[in-house]
Design an enzyme around this catalytic site. Sequence first.
Site, short mmCIF file in Angstrom:
data_model
loop_
_atom_site.label_atom_id
_atom_site.label_comp_id
_atom_site.label_asym_id
_atom_site.label_seq_id
_atom_site.Cartn_x
_atom_site.Cartn_y
_atom_site.Cartn_z
N HIS A 60 0.64 -1.70 -0.03
CA HIS A 60 0.38 0.13 0.11
C HIS A 60 1.05 1.45 -0.17
O HIS A 60 1.63 1.52 0.89
CB HIS A 60 -0.53 0.34 1.11
CG HIS A 60 -1.68 0.99 1.33
ND1 HIS A 60 -2.83 0.81 1.44
CD2 HIS A 60 -1.50 3.03 1.35
CE1 HIS A 60 -3.80 1.68 1.48
NE2 HIS A 60 -3.35 2.50 1.40
N HIS A 62 0.90 5.46 -2.44
CA HIS A 62 0.85 6.17 -3.26
C HIS A 62 2.20 6.50 -3.89
O HIS A 62 2.05 7.91 -3.72
CB HIS A 62 0.07 7.10 -2.92
CG HIS A 62 -1.64 7.03 -1.67
ND1 HIS A 62 -3.05 7.32 -2.08
CD2 HIS A 62 -1.55 5.74 -0.65
CE1 HIS A 62 -3.69 6.60 -1.56
NE2 HIS A 62 -3.03 6.07 -0.56
N GLN A 157 -9.67 9.01 -4.89
CA GLN A 157 -9.68 9.57 -3.64
C GLN A 157 -10.56 10.42 -3.65
O GLN A 157 -10.68 10.89 -1.99
CB GLN A 157 -8.60 11.51 -4.18
CG GLN A 157 -8.05 11.82 -2.66
CD GLN A 157 -7.60 11.34 -1.99
OE1 GLN A 157 -6.36 10.83 -1.56
NE2 GLN A 157 -8.31 10.76 -0.59
N HIS A 215 -9.80 1.98 0.29
CA HIS A 215 -9.41 2.42 1.86
C HIS A 215 -10.60 2.26 2.50
O HIS A 215 -12.07 3.50 1.80
CB HIS A 215 -9.45 4.04 0.92
CG HIS A 215 -7.71 4.53 0.94
ND1 HIS A 215 -7.07 3.66 -0.41
CD2 HIS A 215 -6.92 5.66 1.21
CE1 HIS A 215 -6.19 4.44 -0.39
NE2 HIS A 215 -5.87 4.86 0.87
N GLU A 218 -11.03 4.81 7.13
CA GLU A 218 -9.90 5.85 8.05
C GLU A 218 -10.26 7.23 8.02
O GLU A 218 -10.09 8.48 7.83
CB GLU A 218 -8.88 5.79 7.10
CG GLU A 218 -7.58 6.71 7.22
CD GLU A 218 -6.53 6.59 5.62
OE1 GLU A 218 -6.82 7.16 4.61
OE2 GLU A 218 -5.15 7.46 5.88
N ASP A 314 1.81 3.56 2.90
CA ASP A 314 1.39 4.77 2.56
C ASP A 314 2.00 5.93 1.25
O ASP A 314 1.81 6.39 0.68
CB ASP A 314 0.77 4.56 3.38
CG ASP A 314 -0.91 5.81 3.19
OD1 ASP A 314 -1.70 5.29 2.66
OD2 ASP A 314 -1.41 6.16 4.31
N1 17E Z 1 -5.40 8.81 0.88
C1 17E Z 1 -5.89 8.79 1.12
O1 17E Z 1 -7.02 9.06 1.92
N2 17E Z 1 -4.58 8.54 2.83
C2 17E Z 1 -3.97 8.62 2.97
N3 17E Z 1 -3.66 7.99 4.03
C3 17E Z 1 -3.21 8.75 1.26
C4 17E Z 1 -4.01 9.61 0.66
C5 17E Z 1 -1.61 9.18 2.25
FE FE2 Z 2 -3.19 4.81 1.65
#
Ligand code: 17E
Ligand code: FE2
Length: 418
Positions: A60, A62, A157, A215, A218, A314
């Site tokens: 994982h 980006h 995103q 995702h 989070e 990440d």
């Molecule tokens: N985008 C997101 O939604 N969450 C993250 N931890 C990263 C990008 C790095």
């Molecule tokens: Fe991520």
Amino acid sequence: MKIVGCRIRGREGLYNVSYENGVFTSITELEPGSEEKQMKTGDVYDAKGRLLMPPFVEPHIHLDCVLTAGIPHYNMSGTLFEGISTWQEYKTTQPLVVSEIKERAKEALRLLAEYGVQFVRTHVDVTETSFKGVEALEELKEEMKDIMEIQTIAFPQNGILSVRDGKANMERAMSMGMDCVGAIPHYEFTREYGIESLKYIFELAEKYDKMIDVHCDEMDDEQSRFLETLATLAWERGYGKRTVAAHTCAMGSYNDSYCTKLFRLLQESGININACPCANVHLQGRIDKYPKRRGVTRIKELSDAGINIALGQDSIADPWYPIGVGNLLRVLEMGLHVGHMMGYEDLQHCLDLISTNGAKNLCIEDHYGIEVGKKANFIILDGKDDYEILRFQSPVVLSVHNGMTIAEKEPAVASVKF
Ligand code: 17E
Ligand code: FE2
């Protein structure tokens, strides 16, 4: 090519390991004491008793965002949300050029290679509608395919339902050859949108016969419960092994009664989890006063329940996380601290979290592992076992992919004056 006198992770004794044409051809155990007498000439690498194991796996990262920290400004609050808005500013103020994105991503891949990673799964933002990131990473994946194996995820995103043309973005990305379908249900405007986005990506994944990597939750909000929906959809469709739930930070805030129910579903669905302990211990807990939550998923409890969990970075110096050098041992160390996993038993096999478990997330087990007949993908670390390697953050001295040396390092030698 022959490696002489190595340990092999998971086995007793010392070994010689040979490979030809990119494939392991023999693995033979040495008689005790015999390593001294061996001829070490020609295409021979003397491992000096160090540990040989399958490569580290980065499940994982980006890569479209790496090495952009500070442009146009740093994330001052340290929250996930300021990370997302800073990235939005980056996307709308910086010239997006395929060659520049590829160069940054490649620089990050060099760092990963230095630290023993050979398999990488990267998110690529598909709500950046010039699609330069997708173009860049798809090109790089192809150009690098003999050196490192890269999988790409269509990562929305800003959401799928919460942006105009969100579904069209996803469809376009998948038609460009991406390997996994992503989603971000906790960031959609409503719970309903979040659930609809998950139902949608299963249809898309099935249509293109691709994997899923979401995702998921989070946040520190204990009401963020998209994981149960993701796991149930995977269970219904028999898609568990090809599904990853990433971050799952809210699980660190769920009550135990709910988690007991959830774990049964996770086990039955067979889905994989991915945690990013460095990133999330930094990004989460930000809205708490004291006591502050850790904001990391239940790494230990998931592992103990037999649910596959792998750790990832990440970020490397991006709007979400300002540091990082590509070293998964650092991430492992953080995960073990935050997860209360430094008991003796945990330490004996801790490298699973950044190697074999990651290979399951990526569904690459058919060409992963130290076995005659399998592709010669391996690393040698300057240590003898998991415990020592974690403790000393041992360097990777050799990294071989498909029989080709992709990185070497001389361990530093200190000279202490007493
Ligand atoms: N985008 C997101 O939604 N969450 C993250 N931890 C990263 C990008 C790095
Ligand atoms: Fe991520």
